[in-house]
Motif scaffolding. Structure first.
Motif, mmCIF file in Angstrom:
data_model
loop_
_atom_site.group_PDB
_atom_site.id
_atom_site.type_symbol
_atom_site.label_atom_id
_atom_site.label_comp_id
_atom_site.label_asym_id
_atom_site.label_seq_id
_atom_site.Cartn_x
_atom_site.Cartn_y
_atom_site.Cartn_z
ATOM 1 N N ARG A 15 18.214 3.294 45.298
ATOM 2 C CA ARG A 15 17.329 3.576 44.162
ATOM 3 C C ARG A 15 18.094 3.402 42.845
ATOM 4 N NH1 ARG A 15 16.970 6.492 39.624
ATOM 5 N NH2 ARG A 15 17.758 8.357 40.639
ATOM 6 N N ASP A 16 18.989 4.337 42.499
ATOM 7 C CA ASP A 16 19.712 4.211 41.227
ATOM 8 C C ASP A 16 20.682 3.030 41.297
ATOM 9 O OD1 ASP A 16 19.895 5.142 38.690
ATOM 10 O OD2 ASP A 16 20.872 7.041 39.151
ATOM 11 N N LEU A 75 11.649 8.774 44.919
ATOM 12 C CA LEU A 75 11.667 9.272 43.537
ATOM 13 C C LEU A 75 10.268 9.226 42.928
ATOM 14 C CD1 LEU A 75 13.816 10.038 41.193
ATOM 15 C CD2 LEU A 75 13.289 7.764 40.334
ATOM 16 N N HIS A 99 11.613 13.623 45.211
ATOM 17 C CA HIS A 99 12.530 13.907 44.103
ATOM 18 C C HIS A 99 11.746 13.654 42.818
ATOM 19 C CE1 HIS A 99 16.722 12.773 42.191
ATOM 20 N NE2 HIS A 99 16.281 13.958 41.787
ATOM 21 N N TYR A 150 14.584 16.947 39.242
ATOM 22 C CA TYR A 150 15.677 16.493 38.358
ATOM 23 C C TYR A 150 15.408 16.856 36.903
ATOM 24 C CZ TYR A 150 12.879 12.216 37.352
ATOM 25 O OH TYR A 150 11.902 11.328 36.985
ATOM 26 N N GLU A 152 16.430 15.580 33.884
ATOM 27 C CA GLU A 152 17.100 14.401 33.347
ATOM 28 C C GLU A 152 17.801 14.702 32.016
ATOM 29 O OE1 GLU A 152 14.449 11.159 32.645
ATOM 30 O OE2 GLU A 152 16.052 9.670 32.630
ATOM 31 N N ASN A 178 18.428 19.169 40.600
ATOM 32 C CA ASN A 178 19.402 18.148 40.239
ATOM 33 C C ASN A 178 19.752 18.269 38.748
ATOM 34 O OD1 ASN A 178 20.845 15.798 39.933
ATOM 35 N ND2 ASN A 178 19.123 14.414 40.323
ATOM 36 N N PRO A 180 21.454 16.115 36.291
ATOM 37 C CA PRO A 180 22.076 14.811 36.032
ATOM 38 C C PRO A 180 22.764 14.745 34.679
ATOM 39 C CG PRO A 180 19.695 14.613 36.479
ATOM 40 C CD PRO A 180 19.989 16.037 36.152
ATOM 41 N N THR A 182 22.862 12.092 32.878
ATOM 42 C CA THR A 182 22.192 10.788 32.882
ATOM 43 C C THR A 182 22.903 9.731 32.051
ATOM 44 O OG1 THR A 182 20.137 11.986 33.167
ATOM 45 C CG2 THR A 182 19.937 9.727 32.379
ATOM 46 N N HIS A 213 24.532 14.765 39.566
ATOM 47 C CA HIS A 213 24.192 13.338 39.568
ATOM 48 C C HIS A 213 24.810 12.769 38.293
ATOM 49 C CE1 HIS A 213 21.004 10.032 40.027
ATOM 50 N NE2 HIS A 213 21.503 9.816 38.809
ATOM 51 N N HIS A 215 26.674 9.848 35.785
ATOM 52 C CA HIS A 215 26.836 8.422 35.457
ATOM 53 C C HIS A 215 28.200 8.176 34.820
ATOM 54 C CE1 HIS A 215 23.046 6.448 36.594
ATOM 55 N NE2 HIS A 215 22.591 7.696 36.607
HETATM 56 O O1 KIV Z 1 20.320 9.536 35.925
HETATM 57 C C1 KIV Z 1 19.289 10.195 36.110
HETATM 58 O O2 KIV Z 1 18.978 11.138 35.397
HETATM 59 C C2 KIV Z 1 18.424 9.791 37.214
HETATM 60 C C3 KIV Z 1 17.262 10.672 37.534
HETATM 61 C C4 KIV Z 1 16.032 9.883 37.722
HETATM 62 C C5 KIV Z 1 17.597 11.508 38.718
HETATM 63 O O3 KIV Z 1 18.707 8.821 37.882
#
Ligand code: KIV
Ligand code: ZN
Length: 516
Positions: A15-16, A75, A99, A150, A152, A178, A180, A182, A213, A215
């Motif tokens: 997905r991501d 998602l 999710h 989530y 976000e 969650n 994140p 992001t 979660h 990045h």
């Molecule tokens: O990075 C993010 O916030 C996401 C959410 C959709 C979980 O990928």
């Protein structure tokens, strides 16, 4: 594996990860990868975003039907049609998770919910978003008990508001929340503190699993994920090879192996079967067309390669001097000593013995000097190069002539000319000659004949690249016939094919003269 507490591994490669720019997986490819992720032992597979396209819906549906073991997750935004689509796609899953969620930082709420239907002020919009989140959880609960919410952009959110959202969605039935980062904005200490604060400030936080979660926009996604675990998060959301939107997500292999290798520090592990990591990494790289950098931790081509003299020496004495993970533990090919100009005699000797060559100390020294010449011109010296060098050096007869200098001029519209200088055994003054020829090799051979005062007939000449790449070694072989009709073979090796050719001819003449 023991019954100690485990961190849940939530894989979002499909997905991501698939949101990485320029990538798109087909339905069958997604299914194949999901099967491999199940073999790897992930707990949750986020298989896609069903409402986003018919293909994504089909992929999630197929994976839900055919992949057993992990929970299959879809998602959705906090929107009815998304949640219904995820619920439908996951219908056949043995263990299904929805999710759902929305942006909760001020910047997300103000920008995404601009329309006045969400309220006039930011404060109103935040209340509306909270309400939407709660409703989304309740709707998802109609399809499955396992609902993850989530929040976000938690990394940049107003903390007090974040605590309220978490409390409300848990009360509405979310079993995982969650958090994140992001935009990859957080610093590990800060992100760890955020997770710790959630447990302190949200009264029902312990009723759900807190997930992280992260990045990689500032290169800290794995560090932030691990900081989350240190502070009580019990689910990590990762992708294989760290692929994902923009700079990507926290890499699964790094996150998992950090916890496993440093269990003394984290005191917690996962259920991942690490022996499948390398294979999974290759599959993802090939299917998404995203190259794994050689220096990538755990799965990069150089992750278990040693090259400098000090390292090679230590590694050969005891691999643990320079390796904290055994390659076989992550299913990687065995450790390699990569021969370069910095490898040292010990590394060369070890490779020679691995290749079955027994050489004396004097031969080793001669070979090492030749090896350095080659290694200076090439980035890596391969086994075939070594074999060619051994053939060239150890098989060599006593040199009567030694090529010291070769200059060749050739090109379109010019007459190929060569000049050579050769040292003669037992003489102080070298011999020098120059000649023209049909081509650069012919000119060099004519000059060698004049300088050596020998003119054996050239019966055969061939040249081949010993290894790949533009700096490969060229190996020339010549056969000459002396005046009595006896044949002599000469070989020469160099990264310069004209030089390899000249060396081969001189070698043949030396053999002929040694016989005489
Ligand atoms: O990075 C993010 O916030 C996401 C959410 C959709 C979980 O990928
Ligand atoms: Zn993400």
């Amino acid at each position: 594996m023991s019954t100690e507490e485990k961190v849940i591994v939530f894989d979002t490669t499909l997905r991501d990860g698939e949101q990485a720019a320029g990538t798109r997986l087909g339905v069958r490819e997604k299914l194949e990868l999901a099967m491999q992720l199940a073999k790897l032992g992930v707990d949750v597979i986020e298989a896609g975003f069903p409402v986003s396209s018919p293909q994504d819906f089909e992929a999630v549906q197929l994976i839900a039907q055919q992949v057993t073991g992990p929970t299959i997750c879809g998602l959705s935004r906090a929107v009815d049609k998304d949640i219904d689509s995820a619920g439908a796609a996951l219908k056949k899953a043995k263990k299904a998770r929805i999710h759902t969620g929305l942006g909760i930082s001020d910047i997300h709420i103000a920008s995404k919910f601009k329309d006045e239907k969400y309220g006039k002020t930011l404060k109103d919009k935040k209340e509306k978003a909270l309400d939407m989140g709660v409703k989304a959880v309740k709707r998802a609960k109609q399809y499955t008990d396992d609902v993850e919410f989530y929040c976000e952009d938690s990394g940049r959110a107003d903390k007090e508001y974040l605590y309220r959202v978490i409390e409300a969605v848990i009360n509405a039935g979310a079993t995982t929340v969650n958090i994140p980062d992001t935009t990859g904005y957080s610093i590990p200490e800060q992100f760890g503190q955020l997770i710790a604060d959630i447990f302190r400030k949200v009264p029902n936080a312990k009723k759900a699993v807190i997930s992280v979660h992260c990045h990689d926009d500032l290169g800290m996604s794995v560090a932030n994920t691990l900081a989350g675990v240190r502070n009580g998060a019990r689910q990590v959301e990762c992708t294989i090879n760290g692929v994902g939107e923009r700079a990507g997500n926290a890499s699964l292999e790094e996150t998992v192996m950090a916890m496993r290798t440093r269990k003394d520090f984290f005191g917690i592990d996962t259920k991942i079967n690490a022996k499948e990591l390398y294979k999974t990494s290759r599959m993802v790289s090939e299917m998404l067309g995203i190259f794994v950098p050689p220096n990538k931790a755990i799965v990069g081509a150089n992750a278990f390669a040693h090259s400098s003299g000090i390292h090679v020496d230590g590694f050969l004495k005891n691999p643990l001097t320079y390796e904290i993970i055994r390659p076989e533990d992550v299913g990687s090919p065995k450790s390699a000593v990569v021969l370069t100009a910095r490898t040292g005699r010990h590394g060369l000797k070890h490779r020679l013995s691995e290749l079955g060559y027994k050489v004396s100390e004097t031969e080793l020294e001669q070979l090492y000097q030749r090896f350095l010449d080659v290694a200076d011109k090439k980035t890596e010296v391969f086994d075939e190069d070594i074999a060619a060098l051994v053939g060239d050096e150890i098989r060599a007869v006593e040199h009567i002539f030694e090529l010291q200098y070769l200059h060749v001029a050739c090109g379109t519209g010019t007459l190929p000319t060569a000049s050579v200088k050769m040292k003669v055994k037992g003489k102080d003054v070298p011999v020098i000659a120059a000649a023209c020829g049909d081509g650069p090799v012919d000119a060099a051979y004519e000059a060698i004949r004049i300088a050596a005062g020998q003119s054996p007939k050239l019966e055969h000449y061939s040249i081949k690249a010993v290894t790949g790449g533009k700096e490969a070694l060229g190996e020339a072989t010549v056969k000459v016939i002396d005046k009595n009709g006896v044949r002599f073979t000469g070989r020469g090796v160099s990264t310069d094919i004209i030089e390899a050719s000249a060396k081969a001819y001189v070698d043949a003449i030396n053999r002929m003269m040694a016989k005489e």
